[in-house]
Design a protein around this motif. Structure first.
Motif, short mmCIF file in Angstrom:
data_model
loop_
_atom_site.label_atom_id
_atom_site.label_comp_id
_atom_site.label_asym_id
_atom_site.label_seq_id
_atom_site.Cartn_x
_atom_site.Cartn_y
_atom_site.Cartn_z
N GLN A 94 41.11 34.44 41.37
CA GLN A 94 42.32 35.22 40.47
C GLN A 94 42.06 34.95 39.23
N ALA A 95 41.88 33.62 38.71
CA ALA A 95 41.57 33.33 37.24
C ALA A 95 40.77 34.15 37.12
N LYS A 96 39.48 33.65 37.60
CA LYS A 96 37.75 34.68 36.87
C LYS A 96 38.42 35.92 36.96
N GLN A 97 39.39 36.32 37.67
CA GLN A 97 39.24 38.33 37.91
C GLN A 97 40.22 38.50 36.28
N LEU A 98 40.83 37.90 35.63
CA LEU A 98 41.93 37.80 34.66
C LEU A 98 41.42 37.55 32.92
N LEU A 99 39.52 36.98 33.27
CA LEU A 99 39.20 36.52 32.44
C LEU A 99 38.50 37.76 31.97
N GLU A 100 37.70 38.50 32.60
CA GLU A 100 37.10 39.64 32.53
C GLU A 100 37.75 41.26 32.00
N ASP A 101 36.60 42.03 31.32
CA ASP A 101 36.96 42.74 31.18
C ASP A 101 38.19 43.02 29.51
N PHE A 102 38.14 41.60 28.84
CA PHE A 102 38.33 41.55 26.71
C PHE A 102 37.62 42.64 26.48
N ASN A 103 38.96 43.64 25.60
CA ASN A 103 38.03 44.45 24.80
C ASN A 103 37.84 43.35 23.62
N ASP A 104 36.53 43.95 22.82
CA ASP A 104 35.70 43.12 21.78
C ASP A 104 36.43 43.08 20.74
N ARG A 105 37.98 42.89 20.14
CA ARG A 105 38.16 42.27 19.72
C ARG A 105 39.10 41.03 19.67
N ASP A 106 40.23 41.32 21.36
CA ASP A 106 40.56 39.92 22.17
C ASP A 106 39.90 38.83 22.42
N ARG A 107 38.17 39.28 22.98
CA ARG A 107 37.59 38.12 23.23
C ARG A 107 36.88 37.62 21.81
N LYS A 108 37.26 38.30 20.85
CA LYS A 108 36.34 37.08 19.76
C LYS A 108 37.96 36.45 19.62
N GLU A 109 38.46 36.65 19.07
CA GLU A 109 39.92 36.17 18.76
C GLU A 109 40.05 34.91 19.89
N HIS A 110 39.63 34.91 20.85
CA HIS A 110 40.06 34.28 21.92
C HIS A 110 39.27 33.66 22.51
N GLU A 111 38.26 33.51 22.08
CA GLU A 111 36.32 32.98 22.65
C GLU A 111 36.62 31.79 22.98
#
Length: 891
Positions: free
Chosen positions: A441-458
């Motif tokens: 379930q933890a892994k599922q929540l880490l999928e499909d971030f948009n580019d802006r959120d992924r970069k901000e929280h990388e």
């Protein structure tokens, strides 16, 4: 002060019991019936340890204080202990409110001590009269020592009476000791007596049943199928060993009828009403019910929520002073928690204003930056907006508290779009699921971030992925991901701390102890920067795991106890999982050293907290329960704990890869101990994929090697010693970089057992002696307990040859071996290993030719060995050699 002859107390407010009585009218016959030793039920639990403590405290000239709320068996404990000391004369006084008059107390004391009422000259004061009583008692020669018991001292509230009691215990005549039983603290200062070593105080912690005593108390009901071990364990957790509710519930079981929850059982409800509610006014009872809504409460928190209670009432410190069953929370100053049984009873039904009080409590904790508690009470209030705000704003600071239970309960009610909209909230819940062992379930929540959120929280995403990989047991991938997170930068202090702990744990699992220690030093520095005891507890936990991996049990224990003491210094701190992990690992150290009583006591508390917070450490706690039951031969209880662990992990939706290998390994070990090879082999077959995977679980770093050892043990049980040797050699090859020390001991002991069949007893004994010498340095006895079935025959043959010492004595108790006899005169020249082998075959009655054939040596060589044996033993025949060898402990 008025004289005793005047027949009234120093304060007439307390003299109602004497109204209408003239001087000298205190009739002895009316009081003597209260001087009998009470009887106790025949089915009372025998408690020899408590009897011994009480008898030791009642040596002549000493005071014993039993102070505990109602229902803790103070009277029964005294009666039982004094019955076990036949050389003691018991003088028993059952006090009541009428004894608040000094004159009445003095009279009843005189009657109890068998003294005539001699009045001091010229009337005198009450103190003078007490002096005369004590002087007269001291003049009388007594053949046996005497114990004066004052039961129900809480009835004595008159200051003048308190003064007389103090005079009594500070001027005790020779041969006399005093025991006082009270629901409240005794009404006089006793620190001087304590400093002089003349006073012992026993409280609820000593009087309540231990977990093992609770099981013993219900043993008959369990054998009659009236109750199961699971239910007994639940009863102990709910009552914390409160004797009277347990006794009432057992009586209800015997009488049959409908089974109910403990706090709804009629006799238990009556007890709680009579013992608790009857002594409180309406406002005080409401206050106690408000306190019951909190896991723990201080006066300050109580006053913060008091406006929602209609009347001004009673803060927790006052409730504790009134003798109600509240316990101080260790290390938190004036914080208290109710007994769980009383708490459950007070919470039914819910009192009006509950939601308002929960919100007040949430804001109170948030003002003090105690975010886990703030979140918990916001969840209990059902305010989703407040919960989301706290969770989003505090992020990593919240996670160090790791109150997984509250966050997961909220997760079920969160709208799906809320998580989609808030990247930070998704990361928070990714951590929550990972901490709770729900890695998928933890892994599922880490999928499909948009580019802006992924970069901000990388960096945060990498840190969480590293945590997940380490939890799944993937050591090298976890290290690589942690390095990526740290290289990105921009993480909070708490996030960096957790990432360094992941690195430390992974390096420790890889056997790189120095690098692991370096990572842990960085984590410790970050913890100090965070200024939070929860962070420091996590850092100490990581350090202790390194020392455990190295086998340094004593150093690990010192670290863990220091960490726990440090955590306790922070007043008003919320409970944290880091602290629970310290406690669990301390239990692990105690288990390794065979200190089962200490381990059992500590395990009760930390397992309860782990269950409340949904800490995955509960799996370790339950595994330790299984091992302790197995070591004590309680195999049925061991399997009950395995089943309970399986149900709990399934209910918590923990990934099977985390708990199935642990539980299957425990099943296999228990079945091997019972000689059920077929069942053990089935469990070991299920473990094969996990063995091949090579994962190293964070909670069980020795698991891969122990799974391999299980295979060796199964081969041995099936008689396939060649295959067992192949598997054991493979274990050593796998750990060329460094085998965990506990695993080294396991492998060494299995090697000794195999050597006996391969090369004979001398080689096996030499190997066993080497392992014992290693283990004795840290008193590391758990591998011997685990391998008792395999080691038993070898230990019987070799025990006499082990060096004397505490560790050898502990092994003797474990295996039931006789203590080492004093050595006879040593040989001028020792028997060699080859000669020892020949000597043992001679003792078996084999001829020289049979010995030659068995050892594949010539007949001439056997005769040479035999001559040398006779010469070294200073004997002339085979028979004499055998006798002499046995005297020397060689056979």
């Amino acid at each position: 002060m008025k004289s005793f002859k005047e027949g009234c107390a120093a304060n007439d407010e307390f003299q109602t019991a004497n109204s209408g009585l003239q001087s000298g009218e205190l009739v002895r016959d009316l009081m003597e019936h209260r001087l009998r030793v009470p009887s106790v039920p025949g089915d009372t639990l025998a408690r020899p340890n408590l009897d011994r403590i009480i008898c030791q405290a009642l040596q002549p000239g000493r005071l014993l204080q039993l102070e505990a709320p109602g229902g803790y068996g103070k009277t029964h404990a005294l009666v039982s202990a004094l019955a076990s000391a036949p050389d003691v004369n018991v003088r028993w006084i059952s006090l009541n409110a009428g004894d608040n008059a000094p004159s009445r107390l003095l009279s009843i004391l005189a009657i109890a001590l068998g003294l005539a009422e001699v009045l001091p000259p010229n009337g005198g004061t009450f103190e003078d009269h007490m002096t005369m009583l004590l002087v007269n008692r001291g003049r009388q020669a007594r053949e046996a020592r005497e114990v004066l018991v004052l039961d129900n001292v809480h009835y004595l509230t008159n200051p003048a009476v308190s003064g007389l009691l103090h005079q009594l215990v500070t001027h005790l005549p020779s041969g006399l000791s005093v025991a006082m039983a009270s629901r409240l603290s005794v009404p006089f200062e006793s620190h001087t007596l304590e400093l002089n070593g003349n006073n012992t105080r026993l409280g609820p912690d000593t009087l309540e049943f231990s977990r093992s005593e609770t099981f013993e108390f219900f043993a008959k009901a369990r054998s009659d199928s009236l109750i199961t071990s699971v239910a007994i364990d639940h009863l102990f957790g709910l009552t914390e060993g409160w004797p009277t509710p347990l006794a009432l519930y057992r009586r209800e079981l015997k009488q049959g009828g409908e089974r109910r929850a403990l706090h709804e059982t009629p006799s238990v409800e009556r007890f709680l009403k009579d013992c608790i509610a009857a002594q409180l006014g309406s406002a005080q009872l409401k206050s106690l019910r408000a306190i019951a809504e909190m896991d723990s409460c201080s006066d300050e928190l109580f006053f913060a929520i008091e406006p929602s209670v209609s009347e001004s009432g009673m803060p927790p410190s006052e409730a504790a002073d009134r003798g109600l069953p509240l316990k101080p929370v260790p290390g938190r100053g004036r914080w208290y928690r109710l007994n769980p049984l009383l708490q459950a009873w007070l919470q039914t039904p819910v009192m009006g204003g509950y939601i308002t009080r929960m919100l007040m409590a949430s804001r109170w904790f948030e003002q003090r930056q105690q975010f886990p508690e703030a979140l918990k009470y916001a969840v209990l209030a059902g305010d989703s907006d407040e919960v989301v705000r706290i969770a989003s704003e505090s992020t990593e600071a919240l996670l160090l508290g790791q109150d997984t239970a509250s966050l997961l309960s909220l997760r079920k009610n969160l709208p799906a779009e809320l998580l989609e909209r808030s990247a930070r909230l998704r990361i928070v819940y990714g951590w929550v699921h990972a901490i709770g062992g729900q890695f998928q379930q933890a892994k599922q929540l880490l999928e499909d971030f948009n580019d802006r959120d992924r970069k901000e929280h990388e960096a945060r995403i990498y840190a969480l992925k590293a945590f997940i990989l380490r939890g799944e047991g993937f050591v090298q991938p976890a290290l690589a991901m942690a390095e990526k997170a740290l290289a990105k930068g921009g993480m909070s202090t708490q996030a960096q701390l957790v990432t360094q702990i992941v690195r430390s744990s992974a390096l420790c699992a890889a056997g790189c102890f120095q690098e692991a220690r370096d990572a842990n030093r960085i984590a410790s520095k970050l913890a100090r920067e965070a200024g939070d005891s929860g962070s420091e507890a996590l850092a100490v936990y990581a350090h202790a795991r390194i020392e455990l991996g190295k086998g340094a049990l004593r150093h690990a224990e010192q670290l863990l106890r220091t960490g726990l003491d440090t955590a306790m210094q922070e007043l008003s701190r919320p409970a944290r999982i880091g602290e629970t992990r310290l406690q669990l690992n301390l239990v692990l150290v105690l288990w390794h050293q065979g200190r089962l009583t200490e381990a059992d006591r500590l395990l009760v508390n930390c397992a309860r907290h782990a269950e409340q917070t949904r800490d995955l450490g509960l799996l370790l706690a339950m595994a330790l329960r299984v091992l302790m039951c197995r070591a004590q031969g309680r195999m049925d209880d061991a399997f009950v704990w395995i089943g309970r662990a399986e149900r709990t992990m399934h209910t918590w939706q923990v990934d099977e890869s985390l708990y199935l290998p642990v539980l299957e390994a425990l099943k296999a070990s228990c079945w091997l101990a019972q000689g059920q090879q077929e069942s053990a082999m089935q469990a070991i077959a299920k473990l094969e994929p996990y063995r091949k995977g090579g994962c190293v679980p964070e909670l069980f770093p020795m698991m891969p090697g122990l799974l391999d050892c299980l295979q060796v043990r199964a081969d041995m049980a099936n008689g396939d010693l060649v295959r067992a040797r192949e598997h054991l050699d493979a274990v050593s090859e796998k750990y060329e970089g460094g085998m965990p020390w506990g695993l080294q001991l396991h492998a060494g002991l299995l090697d000794a057992v195999l050597l006996e069949a391969e090369k004979g007893l001398p080689a096996a004994r030499k190997r066993l002696e080497s392992v014992v010498a290693q283990a004795s340095r840290e008193h590391f006895i758990s591998p011997f307990a685990e391998l008792m079935k395999e080691l038993g025959p070898l230990m019987d043959k070799c025990y006499r040859h082990l060096d004397n010492g505490d560790f050898t004595a502990a092994l003797g108790r474990l295996f039931g071996c006789e203590p080492v006899a004093p050595a006879a005169d040593p040989l001028a020249e020792p028997i060699s290993d080859r000669e020892q082998g020949v000597l043992e075959l001679i003792a078996q009655g084999l001829s020289n030719q049979e010995i030659a054939d068995k050892l594949h040596i010539s007949l001439h060589t056997v005769k040479t060995h035999a001559r040398r044996i006779n010469a070294k033993l200073d004997v002339k025949s085979r028979t004499q050699a055998i006798v002499r060898a046995r005297e020397l402990g060689l056979l």
